[in-house]
Design an enzyme around this catalytic site. Structure first.
Site, PDB file in Angstrom:
ATOM      1  N   SER A 137       4.606 -59.411  -7.203  1.00  0.00           N
ATOM      2  CA  SER A 137       3.442 -59.068  -5.241  1.00  0.00           C
ATOM      3  C   SER A 137       5.865 -60.084  -5.223  1.00  0.00           C
ATOM      4  CB  SER A 137       2.957 -60.524  -5.249  1.00  0.00           C
ATOM      5  OG  SER A 137       2.875 -60.856  -3.998  1.00  0.00           O
ATOM      6  N   TYR A 150      -0.025 -68.980  -7.982  1.00  0.00           N
ATOM      7  CA  TYR A 150      -0.967 -67.536  -8.054  1.00  0.00           C
ATOM      8  C   TYR A 150       1.146 -66.855  -8.145  1.00  0.00           C
ATOM      9  CZ  TYR A 150      -1.035 -62.907  -5.965  1.00  0.00           C
ATOM     10  OH  TYR A 150      -1.218 -61.321  -5.891  1.00  0.00           O
TER      11      TYR A 150
HETATM   12  P1  NDP Z   1      -8.727 -55.602  -5.587  1.00  0.00           P
HETATM   13  O1  NDP Z   1      -9.220 -57.127  -5.851  1.00  0.00           O
HETATM   14  O2  NDP Z   1      -9.018 -54.980  -4.877  1.00  0.00           O
HETATM   15  O3  NDP Z   1      -8.146 -55.400  -7.097  1.00  0.00           O
HETATM   16  C1  NDP Z   1      -7.869 -56.485  -8.313  1.00  0.00           C
HETATM   17  C2  NDP Z   1      -8.858 -55.543  -9.506  1.00  0.00           C
HETATM   18  O4  NDP Z   1      -8.273 -56.712 -10.682  1.00  0.00           O
HETATM   19  C3  NDP Z   1      -9.818 -55.395  -9.667  1.00  0.00           C
HETATM   20  O5  NDP Z   1     -10.073 -54.045 -10.104  1.00  0.00           O
HETATM   21  C4  NDP Z   1     -10.454 -56.117 -10.496  1.00  0.00           C
HETATM   22  O6  NDP Z   1     -11.720 -56.058 -11.416  1.00  0.00           O
HETATM   23  C5  NDP Z   1      -9.604 -57.028 -11.574  1.00  0.00           C
HETATM   24  N1  NDP Z   1      -9.998 -58.068 -12.456  1.00  0.00           N
HETATM   25  C6  NDP Z   1      -9.697 -59.144 -11.368  1.00  0.00           C
HETATM   26  N2  NDP Z   1      -9.611 -59.969 -12.771  1.00  0.00           N
HETATM   27  C7  NDP Z   1     -10.577 -59.398 -13.728  1.00  0.00           C
HETATM   28  C8  NDP Z   1     -11.115 -59.683 -15.473  1.00  0.00           C
HETATM   29  N3  NDP Z   1     -11.334 -61.140 -15.214  1.00  0.00           N
HETATM   30  N4  NDP Z   1     -11.190 -58.835 -15.400  1.00  0.00           N
HETATM   31  C9  NDP Z   1     -10.665 -57.688 -15.410  1.00  0.00           C
HETATM   32  N5  NDP Z   1     -10.249 -57.425 -14.440  1.00  0.00           N
HETATM   33  C10 NDP Z   1     -10.084 -57.475 -13.313  1.00  0.00           C
HETATM   34  O7  NDP Z   1      -7.075 -56.741  -5.448  1.00  0.00           O
HETATM   35  P2  NDP Z   1      -5.796 -55.670  -5.595  1.00  0.00           P
HETATM   36  O8  NDP Z   1      -5.712 -54.185  -5.694  1.00  0.00           O
HETATM   37  O9  NDP Z   1      -4.776 -55.868  -3.903  1.00  0.00           O
HETATM   38  O10 NDP Z   1      -5.006 -56.586  -6.440  1.00  0.00           O
HETATM   39  C11 NDP Z   1      -4.308 -55.568  -6.925  1.00  0.00           C
HETATM   40  C12 NDP Z   1      -2.792 -55.971  -8.185  1.00  0.00           C
HETATM   41  O11 NDP Z   1      -1.976 -56.088  -7.134  1.00  0.00           O
HETATM   42  C13 NDP Z   1      -3.330 -57.682  -8.513  1.00  0.00           C
HETATM   43  O12 NDP Z   1      -2.399 -58.155  -9.237  1.00  0.00           O
HETATM   44  C14 NDP Z   1      -2.558 -58.995  -6.899  1.00  0.00           C
HETATM   45  O13 NDP Z   1      -2.443 -59.781  -6.871  1.00  0.00           O
HETATM   46  C15 NDP Z   1      -1.525 -57.316  -6.820  1.00  0.00           C
HETATM   47  N6  NDP Z   1      -1.187 -57.882  -5.092  1.00  0.00           N
HETATM   48  C16 NDP Z   1      -1.680 -57.566  -4.564  1.00  0.00           C
HETATM   49  C17 NDP Z   1      -1.264 -57.253  -3.083  1.00  0.00           C
HETATM   50  C18 NDP Z   1      -1.950 -57.738  -1.768  1.00  0.00           C
HETATM   51  O14 NDP Z   1      -2.271 -57.823  -0.580  1.00  0.00           O
HETATM   52  N7  NDP Z   1      -3.553 -56.831  -1.785  1.00  0.00           N
HETATM   53  C19 NDP Z   1       0.235 -57.511  -2.946  1.00  0.00           C
HETATM   54  C20 NDP Z   1       1.029 -57.329  -4.066  1.00  0.00           C
HETATM   55  C21 NDP Z   1       0.106 -58.069  -5.100  1.00  0.00           C
HETATM   56  P3  NDP Z   1     -13.214 -56.582 -11.568  1.00  0.00           P
HETATM   57  O15 NDP Z   1     -13.311 -57.558 -10.283  1.00  0.00           O
HETATM   58  O16 NDP Z   1     -13.656 -55.063 -12.049  1.00  0.00           O
HETATM   59  O17 NDP Z   1     -12.792 -56.935 -12.674  1.00  0.00           O
HETATM   60  C1  8X3 Z   2      -0.153 -60.810  -2.071  1.00  0.00           C
HETATM   61  C2  8X3 Z   2       1.256 -60.544  -1.221  1.00  0.00           C
HETATM   62  O1  8X3 Z   2       1.626 -62.724   0.403  1.00  0.00           O
HETATM   63  O2  8X3 Z   2      -0.792 -62.635  -0.248  1.00  0.00           O
HETATM   64  O3  8X3 Z   2       0.546 -60.813  -4.246  1.00  0.00           O
HETATM   65  O4  8X3 Z   2       1.347 -62.913  -1.828  1.00  0.00           O
HETATM   66  S1  8X3 Z   2       0.066 -62.599  -1.250  1.00  0.00           S
END
Ligand code: NDP
Ligand code: 8X3
Length: 250
Positions: A137, A150
């Site tokens: 991120s 985070y």
């Molecule tokens: P979502 O919440 O839409 O998706 C997160 C996914 O992670 C879900 O499929 C969830 O599946 C899975 N997950 C979370 N905890 C668990 C667990 N304990 N076991 C198995 N699976 C798990 O978020 P994003 O798509 O945005 O996030 C994906 C990645 O991108 C993350 O690592 C996040 O930190 C990163 N990210 C996101 C950004 C944003 O602004 N959205 C920006 C930068 C990075 P389920 O709940 O079914 O288990």
């Molecule tokens: C997710 C982006 O700016 O919410 O990783 O941390 S931010």
């Protein structure tokens, strides 16, 4: 043509779900993991059991992870690409008011589970000269108030990715850290404990990154020629940029 196989964690929502669609459309087999079994099952039903294999387990549960890995059918066992995407942020409280249980859940998911699955798949990835894409991120580089643990977990992910590159020198395995800024997924819903209004407000009018944008980026990275490695890539919405340092005055 040899069909390649990707294991995409966090495939039930956001980046992961969009990435499953992109790779299946591109002819890959996909191992899709996450906790919400019904969403994974829907992927299998949509694309067929020969194309998507669902593994429903909590990624923090090491025994469940090992069992899921051991259960892979032969067609899905040769992993060419690991997308370490499952992860979350919980809360935005300053450190002095933060919930320690939330901190531990972020570390267990974003760090411990990620390294555990990577370690498990490394022999296969080396054997197949595969690739690892870790979802970090912008929070790994740019601190913000309430980002504390985070941001720390994502800094780990970025640095671990570079360390892996070094350790895997000469194996042909490629490693990339993908570092997105604000993207509209279920991320903020999860972070706020289900506050849809807060999530909508954050993204309103901001033209955030979409899950499809990230899926397309991962597709590009994975399909570059074998001699080319993207070490790290940082993406932001055009409408998001940087602010200055804060100064407290007495
Ligand atoms: P979502 O919440 O839409 O998706 C997160 C996914 O992670 C879900 O499929 C969830 O599946 C899975 N997950 C979370 N905890 C668990 C667990 N304990 N076991 C198995 N699976 C798990 O978020 P994003 O798509 O945005 O996030 C994906 C990645 O991108 C993350 O690592 C996040 O930190 C990163 N990210 C996101 C950004 C944003 O602004 N959205 C920006 C930068 C990075 P389920 O709940 O079914 O288990
Ligand atoms: C997710 C982006 O700016 O919410 O990783 O941390 S931010």
């Amino acid at each position: 043509m040899n069909t390649r196989t990707a294991w995409i964690t966090g495939a039930t929502a956001g980046f992961g779900a969009a990435t499953v669609e992109r790779f299946v459309a591109g002819g890959w087999r996909v191992v899709a993991s996450g906790r919400r079994a019904e969403r994974l099952q829907a992927l299998v039903e949509r694309h067929g059991a020969g194309r998507v294999h669902a593994l429903a387990f909590d990624i923090r549960d090491e025994a469940a992870m090992q069992q899921a890995h051991a259960s892979l059918p032969p067609d899905f066992a040769g992993i060419d690409l690991l997308v370490n995407n499952a992860g979350l942020a919980l809360g935005t409280a300053p450190a002095q008011q933060a919930d320690l249980a939330q901190w531990k859940q972020m570390i267990d998911t974003n760090v411990t589970a990620l390294v555990t699955l990577t370690r498990l798949l490394l022999p296969t990835l080396i054997e197949r000269r595969g690739a690892i894409v870790n979802i970090s991120s912008t929070a790994s580089t740019y601190p913000y108030s309430g980002g504390n643990v985070y941001g720390g977990t994502k800094a780990f992910v970025s640095q671990f990715s570079l360390g892996l590159r070094s350790d895997l020198h000469g194996t042909g395995v490629r490693v990339t850290s993908v570092e997105p800024g604000m993207a509209q997924t279920e991320f903020t819903l999860v972070r706020t404990g289900g506050d849809q209004a807060a999530s909508d407000k954050l993204y309103a009018g901001a033209h955030p990154i979409t899950a499809g944008d990230i899926a397309e980026t991962l597709w590009w990275i994975a399909n570059l020629p074998q001699h080319l490695n993207i070490n790290r890539i940082e993406l932001m919405p055009t409408g998001q940029s940087f602010a200055g340092f804060q100064v407290h005055r007495e």
